[in-house]
Design an enzyme around this catalytic site. Structure first.
Site, short mmCIF file in Angstrom:
data_model
loop_
_atom_site.label_atom_id
_atom_site.label_comp_id
_atom_site.label_asym_id
_atom_site.label_seq_id
_atom_site.Cartn_x
_atom_site.Cartn_y
_atom_site.Cartn_z
CE LYS A 1 60.09 16.94 62.96
NZ LYS A 1 61.20 16.39 63.91
CD GLU B 1 70.42 25.46 60.83
OE1 GLU B 1 70.76 26.60 60.20
OE2 GLU B 1 70.10 24.36 60.07
CB VAL C 1 66.00 20.60 57.95
CG1 VAL C 1 66.52 19.30 57.20
CG2 VAL C 1 64.43 21.01 57.37
CB ILE D 1 73.16 18.76 60.80
CG1 ILE D 1 73.47 17.57 61.55
CG2 ILE D 1 73.86 19.33 59.55
CD1 ILE D 1 72.93 16.49 60.35
CD GLU E 1 57.95 9.94 68.26
OE1 GLU E 1 56.97 10.01 69.38
OE2 GLU E 1 58.76 10.67 68.29
CG ASP F 1 60.45 13.14 60.24
OD1 ASP F 1 60.00 14.08 61.08
OD2 ASP F 1 61.66 12.97 60.00
CE LYS G 1 63.14 16.16 59.81
NZ LYS G 1 63.45 14.76 60.58
N GLY H 1 67.47 14.62 69.42
CA GLY H 1 68.02 14.79 70.70
C GLY H 1 67.72 16.22 71.32
P1 NAP Z 1 57.94 17.27 73.59
O1 NAP Z 1 59.21 16.81 74.35
O2 NAP Z 1 56.72 16.75 73.31
O3 NAP Z 1 57.74 18.93 74.36
C1 NAP Z 1 56.47 19.47 74.06
C2 NAP Z 1 56.52 20.85 74.92
O4 NAP Z 1 55.43 21.48 74.70
C3 NAP Z 1 55.89 20.38 76.26
O5 NAP Z 1 56.69 21.04 77.31
C4 NAP Z 1 54.51 20.65 76.28
O6 NAP Z 1 53.74 20.99 77.63
C5 NAP Z 1 54.40 21.69 75.52
N1 NAP Z 1 53.17 21.88 74.98
C6 NAP Z 1 52.50 21.23 73.98
N2 NAP Z 1 51.43 21.71 73.80
C7 NAP Z 1 51.32 22.99 74.28
C8 NAP Z 1 50.24 23.81 74.34
N3 NAP Z 1 49.15 23.49 73.73
N4 NAP Z 1 50.20 24.78 75.14
C9 NAP Z 1 51.47 24.87 76.08
N5 NAP Z 1 52.58 24.11 76.21
C10 NAP Z 1 52.36 22.85 75.17
O7 NAP Z 1 58.79 17.93 72.21
P2 NAP Z 1 60.05 18.23 71.66
O8 NAP Z 1 60.61 16.73 71.42
O9 NAP Z 1 60.96 18.87 72.71
O10 NAP Z 1 59.87 18.90 70.31
C11 NAP Z 1 59.81 20.12 70.35
C12 NAP Z 1 59.65 20.64 68.68
O11 NAP Z 1 60.95 20.55 68.27
C13 NAP Z 1 58.92 19.70 67.74
O12 NAP Z 1 58.38 20.81 66.93
C14 NAP Z 1 59.65 18.96 67.35
O13 NAP Z 1 59.49 18.42 66.16
C15 NAP Z 1 61.11 19.67 67.10
N6 NAP Z 1 62.34 18.69 67.31
C16 NAP Z 1 62.63 17.63 68.16
C17 NAP Z 1 63.60 17.34 68.14
C18 NAP Z 1 64.13 16.29 69.16
O14 NAP Z 1 64.87 15.62 69.14
N7 NAP Z 1 63.03 16.04 70.19
C19 NAP Z 1 64.41 17.50 66.89
C20 NAP Z 1 64.17 18.30 66.00
C21 NAP Z 1 63.02 18.91 66.11
P3 NAP Z 1 53.92 19.95 78.79
O15 NAP Z 1 55.52 19.58 79.00
O16 NAP Z 1 53.34 20.54 80.07
O17 NAP Z 1 53.28 18.78 78.26
#
Ligand code: NAP
Length: 445
Positions: free
Chosen positions: A106, A130, A133, A137, A191, A202, A206, A308
Site C-alpha cells: 500500500k 487487491e 487495501v 477483502i 507495530e 496507514d 488506503k 493476517g
Molecule cells: P514481512 O513479514 O516483513 O516480510 C517481508 C519479506 O520481504 C521478508 O521475507 C524479507 O526477507 C523480504 N525482504 C524485505 N526487503 C527485502 C529486500 N530488500 N530484498 C529481498 N527481500 C526483502 O512483510 P509482510 O507482513 O509479509 O508484508 C508484505 C507486504 O504485504 C507489505 O507491503 C505489506 O504492507 C503488505 N500487507 C501485509 C499484510 C499483513 O497482514 N502482513 C496485510 C496487507 C498488506 P527476510 O525474511 O529475509 O528478511
C-alpha cells in the site's frame, strides 16, 4: 491429466504474506492450473536472509538474495517485500520486461501508483494490488471492475484494524485509551512504532488508493487530510454512546461540490461519529470494512479480515490467478484510469455535521451567546443538551466556586470551514470555559 504450459512466477519476499502465498501456489498447484489453464511454476523467492526461519516449510533451492535476477524472465512477479525501494525499482524492471505484477504494497501504490500504472499501460502488462487495501477483502476489483458502469459517490472505510481494535475496546469494555493501546500492543495489533496506525498514516495511504480508483483521478497521499485517534478520549466514547453513536477511524473518499460550484473530490481520514444503526458500527475488533455508495447500486458493504498472512494471501492469489488467466488468453492488462482528473478539494469544502462538547458558565444569557456565535457562522443547531451543572474544580480551589455546565451541541450539516470557525469563536467566547470535544458525524445522507 492435462499438459499445461508453465507460467513463471517470481516471488519477492517470504514474510507473513509471502510464505503463505508460496505455500498456496505449491499446495494448490493442480487446482490452480485447472482454474488458470496453465501451471503456476514458482521460479524463486527473493529474501534478505537465506538462513532465516520461515513460517512454512518451503524448498530451500527456491530461495535467493538476487531479486533483480529473479525478476528477469518471469511472466508474473509477486512483490511482497514491502517498503518503497527496492520494491519500486524491481516492479518497474518487471513491467519493462513485460511481466504482470501483483503487489500488496500500500505504501508503494499510495506514493508511486501512477508511475507504476503508466509503465504497465505502456507495455500492456497488468498491475494488480487487491491486497493493498483491507487485506483479504475484495474491494479494489469491485471498485475497478464490478462497479465500472456505475457512478460511485462516497466510500467510507474502516481500513486499519489496529485502530479499530483500540476504539472498539474503549467502546465495548470502557477501556481508557492507554489501556486499549497496551492490550492492542500485547496482542500484536500494533507495530513497535505505532505512529503509522494511530496517527492515521496507514489509513491515509488506503484512502488515496480508494479515492483514485473510485473517482478515476490521481490522488496524491499528501492531499489526504489526516487526523489520527490519539486525541480520542474515554469521555468522548461515552458521550458518543449516550447519543447513539460510535467513534470509528474512517478513511473517506467523496464527491463534493465546492462553495463556488466546482465539482471535485475529497479524501480524508479522521475519527468520526457514526450512528450505531450504520453497518460500519458493527465492525468490531481488528476487522475491516468498506462501505460504498453508488448512484445505481445504492449502498454496498465489504467486510472481513484486513490483515493476517494467510488472509492477505487469498487476495494476492486472486490477483495472481487473474493475471495468469490473461497470459493464457492474451491481450493487454486492464489499464488504471485517471481520465476524470477531478479537482481535489480541501477539507474546508467538506459538508458534514459536528458534535461539539462545551463547558460553559452556568449563568443567564449563555445559551443566547452561543446561539449567536452559531448563527454568525451560518451554522444551525440540531440539538442542544445540557448536563447537570457542576462546580468548576479549579475555580473551587481559588476564589468563590464558579458553576459551569456541560453542553453538547449537535449541528446540522454545514461546510467544514464554517464549523471550524464556529468552534474557534466558541473557544474565544467569554461564555465558554472550555471546548472539550469536537467530532464530525459521518455516514448520514
Ligand atoms: P514481512 O513479514 O516483513 O516480510 C517481508 C519479506 O520481504 C521478508 O521475507 C524479507 O526477507 C523480504 N525482504 C524485505 N526487503 C527485502 C529486500 N530488500 N530484498 C529481498 N527481500 C526483502 O512483510 P509482510 O507482513 O509479509 O508484508 C508484505 C507486504 O504485504 C507489505 O507491503 C505489506 O504492507 C503488505 N500487507 C501485509 C499484510 C499483513 O497482514 N502482513 C496485510 C496487507 C498488506 P527476510 O525474511 O529475509 O528478511
Amino acid at each position: 491429466m492435462n499438459a499445461y504450459r508453465d507460467l513463471r512466477v517470481a516471488l519477492l519476499g517470504c514474510g507473513s504474506v509471502g510464505a503463505q502465498v508460496a505455500r498456496l501456489i505449491i499446495e494448490q498447484g493442480d487446482e490452480l492450473a485447472a482454474r488458470v489453464g496453465a501451471r503456476l511454476r514458482l521460479t524463486g523467492i527473493a529474501v534478505r536472509s537465506l538462513d532465516a526461519e520461515r513460517d512454512v516449510e518451503l524448498p530451500r533451492e527456491l530461495f535467493t538474495t538476487d531479486a533483480e535476477q529473479l525478476v528477469l524472465g518471469a511472466d508474473i512477479v509477486v512483490e511482497l517485500m514491502g517498503g518503497i525501494e527496492p520494491a519500486r525499482a524491481l516492479i518497474l524492471r518487471a513491467l519493462e520486461g513485460g511481466a504482470d505484477v501483483v503487489t500488496a504494497n500500500k505504501a508503494l501504490i499510495a506514493t508511486h501508483g501512477p508511475e507504476l500504472a503508466d509503465m504497465a499501460e505502456q507495455v500492456g502488462a497488468q498491475l494488480s494490488y487487491e491486497a493493498a487495501v483491507a487485506g483479504a477483502i475484495p474491494i479494489i476489483r469491485p471498485l475497478r471492475e464490478s462497479l465500472a458502469g456505475d457512478r460511485i459517490t462516497r466510500v467510507l472505510g474502516i481500513v486499519n484494524g489496529s485502530t479499530n481494535y483500540i476504539l472498539d475496546r474503549m467502546d465495548r469494555f470502557g477501556d481508557s485509551a492507554e489501556d486499549a493501546m497496551r492490550v492492542a500492543s500485547e496482542l500484536g495489533y500494533l507495530e513497535a512504532d505505532p505512529t503509522l496506525d494511530v496517527e492515521g498514516y496507514d489509513a491515509a495511504q488506503k484512502a488515496t488508493i480508494l479515492a483514485s480508483i473510485a473517482f478515476h483521478t490521481e490522488v496524491p497521499v499528501e492531499s489526504v487530510h489526516r487526523e489520527g485517534i490519539t486525541g480520542v478520549t474515554a469521555e468522548q466514547i461515552e458521550a458518543a454512546k449516550h447519543a447513539g453513536y460510535v467513534i470509528k477511524l474512517l478513511a473517506i473518499a467523496e464527491r463534493l461540490i465546492a462553495a463556488d460550484g466546482t465539482p471535485g473530490i475529497s479524501a480524508r481520514v479522521y475519527p468520526a461519529l457514526i450512528s450505531r444503526d450504520h453497518p460500519l458500527a458493527a465492525v468490531h475488533g481488528g476487522k475491516n470494512a468498506v462501505f460504498v455508495e453508488a448512484e445505481a447500486a445504492g449502498e454496498l458493504m465489504f467486510y472481513g479480515a484486513g490483515a493476517g498472512g494467510v488472509e492477505t494471501a487469498s487476495a494476492v492469489l486472486g490477483d495472481l490467478v487473474s493475471a495468469a488467466r490473461r497470459h493464457v488468453v492474451g491481450g493487454p492488462g486492464i489499464p488504471g484510469s485517471a481520465h476524470a482528473d477531478l479537482p481535489l478539494l480541501p477539507v474546508g469544502e467538506v459538508t458534514t455535521s459536528y458534535q461539539i462538547m462545551l463547558q460553559v458558565r452556568d449563568e443567564p444569557g449563555v445559551l443566547a451567546a452561543i446561539a449567536g456565535i452559531l448563527a454568525r457562522h451560518g451554522v444551525s443547531a440540531a440539538s442542544v443538551e445540557q448536563t447537570a451543572a457542576q462546580a468548576d474544580e479549579a475555580a473551587d480551589r481559588t476564589a468563590g466556586a464558579e458553576q459551569t455546565a456541560a453542553l453538547v451541541i449537535g449541528t446540522h450539516r454545514a461546510r467544514e470551514a464554517d464549523l471550524a470557525a464556529t468552534v474557534e469563536a466558541l473557544r474565544e467566547s467569554a461564555a465558554v470555559t472550555a471546548v472539550t470535544s469536537v467530532l464530525r458525524l459521518e455516514g448520514d445522507s
